[in-house]
Design an enzyme around this catalytic site. Sequence first.
Site, PDB file in Angstrom:
ATOM      1  N   ARG A 239       0.799  -1.161  -0.004  1.00 45.45           N
ATOM      2  CA  ARG A 239      -0.142   0.015  -0.087  1.00 45.45           C
ATOM      3  C   ARG A 239       0.850   1.271   0.005  1.00 45.45           C
ATOM      4  NH1 ARG A 239       2.314   1.991   3.866  1.00 45.45           N
ATOM      5  NH2 ARG A 239       0.844   3.663   3.441  1.00 45.45           N
TER       6      ARG A 239
ATOM      7  N   ASP B 165      -2.245  10.703  -2.361  1.00 43.75           N
ATOM      8  CA  ASP B 165      -2.817   9.660  -3.119  1.00 43.75           C
ATOM      9  C   ASP B 165      -2.978  10.365  -4.480  1.00 43.75           C
ATOM     10  OD1 ASP B 165      -3.247   8.501  -0.427  1.00 43.75           O
ATOM     11  OD2 ASP B 165      -2.972   6.933  -1.899  1.00 43.75           O
TER      12      ASP B 165
HETATM   13  O1  MRU Z   1      -4.584   3.250   2.123  1.00 50.86           O
HETATM   14  P1  MRU Z   1      -3.038   3.496   2.103  1.00 50.86           P
HETATM   15  O2  MRU Z   1      -2.165   2.814   3.319  1.00 50.86           O
HETATM   16  O3  MRU Z   1      -2.470   2.987   0.645  1.00 50.86           O
HETATM   17  O4  MRU Z   1      -2.810   5.105   2.114  1.00 50.86           O
HETATM   18  C1  MRU Z   1      -1.594   5.742   1.964  1.00 50.86           C
HETATM   19  C2  MRU Z   1      -1.721   6.780   2.070  1.00 50.86           C
HETATM   20  O5  MRU Z   1      -2.740   7.612   2.247  1.00 50.86           O
HETATM   21  C3  MRU Z   1      -0.302   7.842   1.868  1.00 50.86           C
HETATM   22  O6  MRU Z   1      -0.233   8.937   2.719  1.00 50.86           O
HETATM   23  C4  MRU Z   1      -0.219   7.980   0.581  1.00 50.86           C
HETATM   24  O7  MRU Z   1      -0.281   6.830  -0.485  1.00 50.86           O
HETATM   25  C5  MRU Z   1       1.137   8.800   0.228  1.00 50.86           C
HETATM   26  S1  MRU Z   1       2.054   7.361   0.371  1.00 50.86           S
HETATM   27  C6  MRU Z   1       4.066   7.885  -0.035  1.00 50.86           C
END
Ligand code: MRU
Length: 347
Positions: free
Chosen positions: A46, A237
């Site tokens: 993730r 994201d």
């Molecule tokens: O649901 P996730 O754990 O994939 O969410 C990750 C995030 O929100 C992070 O802050 C984002 O992907 C940036 S990672 C460098």
Amino acid sequence: MELRTVWWEDESVCLIDQRKLPHTQEVVRCGELNQVAYAIRSMQVRGAPAIGCTAAYGMALVARRSQATDPATLLDELQQAKATLDAQRPTAVNLAWATTRMLQRATATAVEGVAAIKAALLAEADAIFAEDLAMCHAIGDHGAPLIPPRGNVLTHCNAGGLATAGYGTALAPIRTAFAQGRPVHVFVDETRPFLQGARLTAWELLQAGIPQTLITDNMAAFMMQRGLIDCVIVGADRIAANGDVANKIGTYGLAVLAHYHQIPFYVAAPYSTIDLATASGADIPIEERDPAEVTHIAGIAIAPAGVPAAHPAFDVTPRELVTAIITERGVLRPPFGDALRQLASVR
Ligand code: MRU
């Protein structure tokens, strides 16, 4: 030593299973597209840049396992693989960015034949990974000077090495400032419901020897009121063309709190997270996950059976609440619409 989150080995995509951290470091081996798709969907891997790298290797995997004897058939298979991968997590734009780049490379190599596409796609996935790592270090260089002298940074979720090819985005300025011998102390939001902060960021910072204090999400306001937080740094994201930022659920609340307490709120993200085709945050698709992630922790129920629960995985922080966006190409200040458009021509 830098942590490996995703790598290619023995014709398979390998990952550290992030659902098992910090307790065990288990490697997941994906030899089929559906295993790569499951790894992304189930959050074995993730973090926006890390799932982009994983999807890129997933496309290389599909090419290399293909029985196609002509480029057109292989390109069709890759197009289908891209659709499968892109559908796994809709908010993080790095995923579709990476699969689009892989498909473009395959298309550009098609005249050279099937074997050439297979070789080119592995090289392209390696390039995406290497570029991501370099981008994270550049984000560290640009972002470290923004950390105030006392060095108390609050971060949310995990935007560290585990969420990228290594080194991280939000954690990059922190790592770089620490390496420079500057005072740094991180307040780590535990990040309910998936606990990326408590499980992953706390673990990474511990490995790096960076001082930290773990807090529950509902402590952030009180810490700010007490004057303990000097700045907030989070990842992203997807950043829309106007500068609105989608990031882990809870980010928007932190931005509102930072604004009220007059604390700088920084977003650290590579160029691949910027989506100029999405006009504003209202157009960003927000992933809804299984409510069981809210009603349960590590498989143990914490709520009465049958209670309805909401689970948007991300929220959108309006650009007005963002002090600056830290990218590998430099630090952007408002108005973000202009700055983001100009960034496309900066290398
Ligand atoms: O649901 P996730 O754990 O994939 O969410 C990750 C995030 O929100 C992070 O802050 C984002 O992907 C940036 S990672 C460098």
